[in-house]
Design a protein around this motif. Structure first.
Motif, mmCIF file in Angstrom:
data_model
loop_
_atom_site.group_PDB
_atom_site.id
_atom_site.type_symbol
_atom_site.label_atom_id
_atom_site.label_comp_id
_atom_site.label_asym_id
_atom_site.label_seq_id
_atom_site.Cartn_x
_atom_site.Cartn_y
_atom_site.Cartn_z
ATOM 1 N N GLU A 184 31.446 7.085 -25.026
ATOM 2 C CA GLU A 184 31.041 7.002 -23.622
ATOM 3 C C GLU A 184 29.523 6.959 -23.551
ATOM 4 O OE1 GLU A 184 34.769 9.510 -21.666
ATOM 5 O OE2 GLU A 184 32.715 9.986 -21.144
ATOM 6 N N LEU A 185 29.027 6.162 -22.625
ATOM 7 C CA LEU A 185 27.590 6.028 -22.407
ATOM 8 C C LEU A 185 27.278 6.554 -21.019
ATOM 9 C CD1 LEU A 185 27.105 2.392 -23.792
ATOM 10 C CD2 LEU A 185 26.745 4.554 -25.006
ATOM 11 N N VAL A 186 26.348 7.485 -20.947
ATOM 12 C CA VAL A 186 25.982 8.099 -19.673
ATOM 13 C C VAL A 186 24.528 7.765 -19.365
ATOM 14 C CG1 VAL A 186 25.780 10.224 -18.366
ATOM 15 C CG2 VAL A 186 27.626 9.960 -20.050
ATOM 16 N N GLU A 187 24.337 7.045 -18.260
ATOM 17 C CA GLU A 187 22.995 6.618 -17.869
ATOM 18 C C GLU A 187 22.430 7.563 -16.813
ATOM 19 O OE1 GLU A 187 24.705 2.101 -18.052
ATOM 20 O OE2 GLU A 187 25.189 3.673 -16.602
ATOM 21 N N SER A 188 21.115 7.622 -16.785
ATOM 22 C CA SER A 188 20.432 8.392 -15.751
ATOM 23 C C SER A 188 19.029 7.822 -15.570
ATOM 24 C CB SER A 188 20.358 9.872 -16.127
ATOM 25 O OG SER A 188 19.660 10.049 -17.335
ATOM 26 N N SER A 239 17.569 6.521 -19.028
ATOM 27 C CA SER A 239 18.093 7.102 -20.259
ATOM 28 C C SER A 239 19.564 6.758 -20.392
ATOM 29 C CB SER A 239 17.934 8.620 -20.254
ATOM 30 O OG SER A 239 16.594 9.015 -20.151
ATOM 31 N N CYS A 240 20.005 6.601 -21.619
ATOM 32 C CA CYS A 240 21.414 6.334 -21.902
ATOM 33 C C CYS A 240 21.807 7.161 -23.108
ATOM 34 C CB CYS A 240 21.635 4.855 -22.169
ATOM 35 S SG CYS A 240 23.306 4.467 -22.762
ATOM 36 N N ALA A 241 22.693 8.118 -22.891
ATOM 37 C CA ALA A 241 23.123 9.004 -23.964
ATOM 38 C C ALA A 241 24.549 8.670 -24.390
ATOM 39 C CB ALA A 241 23.042 10.456 -23.510
ATOM 40 N N ALA A 242 24.746 8.521 -25.676
ATOM 41 C CA ALA A 242 26.093 8.302 -26.219
ATOM 42 C C ALA A 242 26.794 9.643 -26.382
ATOM 43 C CB ALA A 242 26.001 7.589 -27.556
ATOM 44 N N SER A 243 28.106 9.628 -26.212
ATOM 45 C CA SER A 243 28.876 10.870 -26.204
ATOM 46 C C SER A 243 29.071 11.474 -27.581
ATOM 47 C CB SER A 243 30.243 10.636 -25.553
ATOM 48 O OG SER A 243 30.961 9.635 -26.262
ATOM 49 N N ASP A 293 16.002 7.703 -29.456
ATOM 50 C CA ASP A 293 15.918 8.982 -30.145
ATOM 51 C C ASP A 293 17.222 9.130 -30.914
ATOM 52 O OD1 ASP A 293 16.034 11.669 -30.914
ATOM 53 O OD2 ASP A 293 14.780 12.283 -29.233
ATOM 54 N N ILE A 294 17.168 8.860 -32.212
ATOM 55 C CA ILE A 294 18.384 8.855 -33.022
ATOM 56 C C ILE A 294 19.054 10.227 -33.018
ATOM 57 C CG2 ILE A 294 19.273 8.566 -35.361
ATOM 58 C CD1 ILE A 294 17.130 6.426 -35.786
ATOM 59 N N ALA A 295 18.263 11.282 -33.085
ATOM 60 C CA ALA A 295 18.827 12.635 -33.136
ATOM 61 C C ALA A 295 19.606 12.964 -31.870
ATOM 62 C CB ALA A 295 17.722 13.660 -33.360
ATOM 63 N N LYS A 296 19.197 12.374 -30.748
ATOM 64 C CA LYS A 296 19.861 12.635 -29.474
ATOM 65 C C LYS A 296 20.848 11.544 -29.084
ATOM 66 C CE LYS A 296 16.035 15.333 -27.512
ATOM 67 N NZ LYS A 296 15.068 15.450 -26.386
ATOM 68 N N ASN A 297 21.013 10.548 -29.958
ATOM 69 C CA ASN A 297 21.919 9.431 -29.654
ATOM 70 C C ASN A 297 21.605 8.820 -28.291
ATOM 71 O OD1 ASN A 297 23.586 9.868 -32.053
ATOM 72 N ND2 ASN A 297 24.257 11.716 -30.999
ATOM 73 N N THR A 298 20.331 8.670 -28.026
ATOM 74 C CA THR A 298 19.874 8.245 -26.703
ATOM 75 C C THR A 298 18.915 7.064 -26.820
ATOM 76 O OG1 THR A 298 20.113 10.483 -25.826
ATOM 77 C CG2 THR A 298 18.694 8.992 -24.594
ATOM 78 N N VAL A 299 19.060 6.137 -25.900
ATOM 79 C CA VAL A 299 18.134 5.021 -25.796
ATOM 80 C C VAL A 299 17.463 5.093 -24.421
ATOM 81 C CG1 VAL A 299 19.855 3.387 -24.913
ATOM 82 C CG2 VAL A 299 17.850 2.531 -26.123
ATOM 83 N N TYR A 300 16.201 4.714 -24.377
ATOM 84 C CA TYR A 300 15.421 4.797 -23.150
ATOM 85 C C TYR A 300 14.897 3.418 -22.757
ATOM 86 C CZ TYR A 300 15.274 9.675 -24.644
ATOM 87 O OH TYR A 300 15.618 10.942 -25.059
#
Length: 114
Positions: free
Chosen positions: A3-7, A21-25, A72-79
């Motif tokens: 799941e991808l959660v955007e904000s 921001s987009c965080a992978a679950s 941010d690979i550690a946070k599984n997040t793309v900005y």
């Protein structure tokens, strides 16, 4: 399944900035790319920016020099840092993850007022 959660979307005046921001679950491996697309009313969805697993980036001509994609690979997040926003940037922005399947976020609205 991922799941991808955007904000980070919202309303901003022209020349302003926003960061999406987009965080992978979950931790993701062996993905091809992550990126951002956008769709304005009455228009087709278009690529805004993407970052490959190896770190190379690609931008739409219309956003080059104004938008920056990072991860941010550690946070599984793309900005997506968006500067010097224009009214024509108004759209719903979708996060995308390319693996064996294409995964999409639910979308976040960005509205730029003139």
């Amino acid at each position: 399944q991922v799941e991808l959660v955007e904000s980070g979307g919202g309303l901003v005046q022209a020349a302003g900035s926003l960061r999406l921001s987009c965080a992978a679950s979950r931790t993701i491996f062996n993905f091809e790319a992550m990126g951002w697309y956008r769709q304005a009313p009455g228009k087709q969805r278009e690529l805004v920016a993407r970052i490959a697993n190896g770190g190379s980036t690609k931008y739409a001509d219309s956003v080059k020099g104004r938008f920056t994609i990072s991860r941010d690979i550690a946070k599984n997040t793309v900005y997506l840092q968006m500067n010097s926003l224009k009214p024509e940037d108004t759209a719903v922005y979708y996060c995308n993850l390319v693996m064996a399947y294409d995964y999409w976020g639910q979308g976040t609205q960005v509205t730029v007022s003139s």
